[in-house]
Motif scaffolding. Structure first.
Motif, PDB file in Angstrom:
ATOM      1  N   LYS A 259       2.276   6.929 -33.172  1.00 46.17           N
ATOM      2  CA  LYS A 259       1.781   6.772 -31.806  1.00 46.17           C
ATOM      3  C   LYS A 259       3.173   6.296 -30.993  1.00 46.17           C
ATOM      4  O   LYS A 259       3.191   6.645 -29.643  1.00 46.17           O
ATOM      5  CB  LYS A 259       0.709   5.665 -31.487  1.00 46.17           C
ATOM      6  N   VAL A 260       3.987   5.471 -31.539  1.00 46.43           N
ATOM      7  CA  VAL A 260       5.314   5.204 -30.764  1.00 46.43           C
ATOM      8  C   VAL A 260       5.961   6.359 -30.256  1.00 46.43           C
ATOM      9  O   VAL A 260       6.210   6.682 -29.301  1.00 46.43           O
ATOM     10  CB  VAL A 260       6.269   4.219 -31.459  1.00 46.43           C
ATOM     11  N   ASN A 261       6.096   7.185 -31.275  1.00 41.87           N
ATOM     12  CA  ASN A 261       7.051   8.632 -31.113  1.00 41.87           C
ATOM     13  C   ASN A 261       6.147   9.445 -29.930  1.00 41.87           C
ATOM     14  O   ASN A 261       6.847  10.328 -29.028  1.00 41.87           O
ATOM     15  CB  ASN A 261       7.153   9.420 -32.340  1.00 41.87           C
ATOM     16  N   LEU A 262       4.955   9.487 -30.069  1.00 39.79           N
ATOM     17  CA  LEU A 262       3.799  10.069 -29.410  1.00 39.79           C
ATOM     18  C   LEU A 262       4.132   9.868 -27.850  1.00 39.79           C
ATOM     19  O   LEU A 262       4.013  10.685 -26.913  1.00 39.79           O
ATOM     20  CB  LEU A 262       2.326  10.055 -29.732  1.00 39.79           C
ATOM     21  N   ALA A 263       4.133   8.372 -27.676  1.00 40.28           N
ATOM     22  CA  ALA A 263       4.400   7.918 -26.210  1.00 40.28           C
ATOM     23  C   ALA A 263       5.483   8.395 -25.795  1.00 40.28           C
ATOM     24  O   ALA A 263       5.591   8.740 -24.475  1.00 40.28           O
ATOM     25  CB  ALA A 263       4.380   6.461 -26.129  1.00 40.28           C
ATOM     26  N   GLY A 264       6.596   8.661 -26.538  1.00 39.24           N
ATOM     27  CA  GLY A 264       7.963   9.116 -26.121  1.00 39.24           C
ATOM     28  C   GLY A 264       7.994  10.485 -25.722  1.00 39.24           C
ATOM     29  O   GLY A 264       8.399  10.738 -24.661  1.00 39.24           O
ATOM     30  N   SER A 265       7.162  11.294 -26.424  1.00 41.32           N
ATOM     31  CA  SER A 265       7.119  12.855 -26.336  1.00 41.32           C
ATOM     32  C   SER A 265       6.037  13.053 -24.878  1.00 41.32           C
ATOM     33  O   SER A 265       6.494  13.989 -24.266  1.00 41.32           O
ATOM     34  CB  SER A 265       6.462  13.564 -27.467  1.00 41.32           C
ATOM     35  N   LEU A 266       5.281  12.108 -24.715  1.00 40.36           N
ATOM     36  CA  LEU A 266       4.338  12.433 -23.426  1.00 40.36           C
ATOM     37  C   LEU A 266       5.086  12.343 -22.473  1.00 40.36           C
ATOM     38  O   LEU A 266       4.947  12.823 -21.354  1.00 40.36           O
ATOM     39  CB  LEU A 266       2.941  11.246 -23.746  1.00 40.36           C
TER      40      LEU A 266
ATOM     41  N   ILE B 282      10.591  16.581 -25.958  1.00 41.79           N
ATOM     42  CA  ILE B 282       9.639  16.433 -26.296  1.00 41.79           C
ATOM     43  C   ILE B 282       9.677  16.234 -28.012  1.00 41.79           C
ATOM     44  O   ILE B 282       9.026  15.387 -28.611  1.00 41.79           O
ATOM     45  CB  ILE B 282       8.510  17.402 -25.918  1.00 41.79           C
ATOM     46  N   LEU B 283      10.315  17.252 -28.475  1.00 40.41           N
ATOM     47  CA  LEU B 283      10.736  17.244 -30.058  1.00 40.41           C
ATOM     48  C   LEU B 283      11.733  16.113 -30.383  1.00 40.41           C
ATOM     49  O   LEU B 283      11.370  15.889 -31.615  1.00 40.41           O
ATOM     50  CB  LEU B 283      11.099  18.510 -30.336  1.00 40.41           C
TER      51      LEU B 283
ATOM     52  N   SER C 299      15.019  23.107 -16.665  1.00 37.24           N
ATOM     53  CA  SER C 299      15.066  21.830 -17.112  1.00 37.24           C
ATOM     54  C   SER C 299      13.483  21.682 -17.791  1.00 37.24           C
ATOM     55  O   SER C 299      13.359  20.881 -18.546  1.00 37.24           O
ATOM     56  CB  SER C 299      14.594  21.003 -15.625  1.00 37.24           C
ATOM     57  N   MET C 300      12.586  22.766 -17.550  1.00 35.96           N
ATOM     58  CA  MET C 300      11.382  22.667 -18.467  1.00 35.96           C
ATOM     59  C   MET C 300      11.567  23.121 -19.795  1.00 35.96           C
ATOM     60  O   MET C 300      11.153  22.347 -20.646  1.00 35.96           O
ATOM     61  CB  MET C 300      10.460  23.911 -17.772  1.00 35.96           C
ATOM     62  N   SER C 301      12.568  23.610 -20.153  1.00 38.13           N
ATOM     63  CA  SER C 301      12.969  24.257 -21.441  1.00 38.13           C
ATOM     64  C   SER C 301      13.721  23.171 -22.107  1.00 38.13           C
ATOM     65  O   SER C 301      13.592  22.523 -23.290  1.00 38.13           O
ATOM     66  CB  SER C 301      13.706  25.495 -21.613  1.00 38.13           C
ATOM     67  N   CYS C 302      14.375  22.483 -21.180  1.00 42.72           N
ATOM     68  CA  CYS C 302      15.249  21.003 -21.632  1.00 42.72           C
ATOM     69  C   CYS C 302      14.297  20.261 -22.035  1.00 42.72           C
ATOM     70  O   CYS C 302      14.353  19.329 -22.982  1.00 42.72           O
ATOM     71  CB  CYS C 302      15.879  20.670 -20.408  1.00 42.72           C
TER      72      CYS C 302
END
Length: 488
Positions: free
Chosen positions: A85-92, A419-420, A411-414
């Protein structure tokens, strides 16, 4: 006179523009704090297991990850099977940035830079306080998504404004200064995190400068380049005359040349669809999207891995910020040299970033000068240089009327890379070299594709799509596609 001649008359980078650019550049520190917040807020501290009487060993009370956070008498147990969930928050957060790029980029091309910029900044500050006050993980995660949306849209327009307030000869300098300040922001955030340990206090302290900067940004004018490209020639002339007065040159009469594409203020603005249908823009956009993706994946992947390094976490984060600073003088030197330019410099820096990550697999992880950590820092330096160049380079490759839409799509593709990125360091569980192999392949492949783009050094910037398609302009901006290994 045309727009560039007008800037030369009123001042390409006078004292008034310096004040405006200073405000926008300082905003990068705030944006860096928001982007890197999860590195320290989501860091897993030392904890111990205390068995609970009558329960299996796995069903236990543990100290949770968000710096011993207690909210409403309830702890967030984000360790072990909940650690994702920590990584998920960063990806969000980066997912929100992606959405913001898609929405805000084209919108600012249609209704103006300033209203979109101020709206994004206002709500980013508002949602930033929501992060600090979140009573549960779910609300925290949603607030990071919303902060990311506002950050993505606002940051994109902010960068464009640093370009459009000044003459084209200063674009490389203002773009480099903007990205360099973001690196300084990472270092300052590490220092702030060292002295402010409770995560709620840290989130609040990191968000407060945004409120002051919003009040300063309210005084900024609309982009004269956008006004001119949309046919609001008189308003553009008024702003340029105001630049002249504030630059100490008096009230100089400015009369801009009216072109076919800008004579009707009510004409529809080119949209994102033009990036697909326009034959020149289509190929550029495809290549640039992958280059931006690779830059983001390697840049944020290496930065976020600093939070997993053994030793002093705050020092590691600060080092990954400080190591970027030498990249920007290198950029300024190479991209303005005729034998290097934007294209070759960007590709070379990406290739060296990939090679540095490749070499980490053949040296000790730490304990010597030539270690995986030191090579990872070299890779961060190289990809930071490439990231800086691609911002400037992309601005020059797109005409003014569609520049924000083009930057928004790139920037969208960036942000897909962003996210990854939080999950790439965790691939060490498969093999210790796996994250660096991903970074290596991404950097080198993007370097090769980048050589397919045309050089823009000392070439005029197109204002309209008609100008971009004109045979005269195409002869000036002739693509160079020599992909020999000597250029890498």
């Amino acid at each position: 006179m045309d727009l560039e001649e007008a800037y030369q008359v009123v001042g390409e980078f006078g004292r008034h523009q310096k004040r405006m650019i200073t405000i926008l550049v300082l905003l990068q520190i705030y944006m860096a704090c928001q982007s890197m917040l999860i590195i320290l807020v989501g860091a897993v501290p030392e904890y111990h297991i205390e068995p609970v009487t009558g329960r299996p060993h796995d069903d236990i009370t543990q100290k949770q990850s968000f710096n011993l956070n207690v909210c409403s008498g309830q702890q967030w147990y984000l360790i072990k099977h909940q650690a994702y969930k920590v990584n998920l928050a960063g990806s969000l957060f980066f997912a929100g940035v992606l959405i913001g790029n898609v929405l805000f980029g084209p919108l600012s091309d249609k209704i103006g830079r300033k209203p979109v910029f101020l709206t994004g900044l206002f709500f980013e500050v508002l949602f930033g306080y929501g992060t600090a006050l979140a009573p549960s993980y779910e609300i925290f995660a949603v607030s990071r998504l919303l902060v990311g949306m506002m950050n993505g849209g606002m940051a994109l327009v902010c960068f464009v404004l640093t370009q459009e307030y000044v003459g084209k000869s200063y674009w490389a300098m203002t773009g480099t200064l903007t990205n360099m300040t973001f690196a300084v922001g990472i270092t300052l955030f590490a220092a702030l995190g060292y002295y402010v340990r409770p995560w709620r206090n840290l989130a609040t302290a990191a968000n407060c400068p945004g409120l002051l900067l919003f009040l300063l940004c309210v005084t900024l004018p609309e982009s004269p380049r956008w006004l001119y490209s949309r046919g609001h020639t008189e308003k553009a002339e008024d702003i340029l005359q105001d630049f002249a007065v504030r630059n100490g040159k008096g009230r100089i009469p400015v009369k801009l040349r009216r072109t076919v594409s800008t004579c009707s203020p009510d004409a529809s603005s080119p949209g994102v669809f033009q990036l697909i249908t326009h034959p020149i823009l289509r190929w550029r956009t495809v290549v640039l999207m992958y280059v931006w993706y690779a830059c983001s994946l390697v840049y944020y992947g290496l930065t976020l891995s600093a939070g997993e390094d053994k030793g002093n976490r705050y020092l590691s984060v600060a080092m990954y910020g400080l190591v970027e600073l030498p990249a920007y003088p290198l950029c300024m030197y190479f991209i303005n040299k005729q034998w290097a330019g934007r294209r070759k410099s960007m590709s070379n820096f990406l290739a060296f970033a990939g090679i540095s990550c490749l070499l980490t697999m053949f040296v000790p992880e730490s304990g010597s000068l030539l270690s995986a950590t030191s090579l990872a820092l070299v890779g961060k330096l190289m990809v930071s240089a490439a990231f800086n160049i691609v911002y400037v380079y992309t601005s020059e490759l797109y005409p003014t009327v569609i520049r924000n839409a083009g930057l928004g799509v790139c920037s969208m593709s960036c942000r897909v890379g962003g996210i990854l990125a939080p999950f790439v360091p965790s691939m060490k569980s498969l093999h210790t070299s796996m994250p660096f192999m991903v970074f290596c392949l991404s950097g080198i492949s993007a370097a090769c594709l980048g050589l397919l783009l045309p050089e823009t050094l000392n070439k005029p910037a197109a204002e309209t799509l008609d100008e971009l398609s004109s045979p005269t302009y195409q002869r000036i901006l002739k693509p160079q596609v020599n992909m020999s290994m000597t250029e890498l």
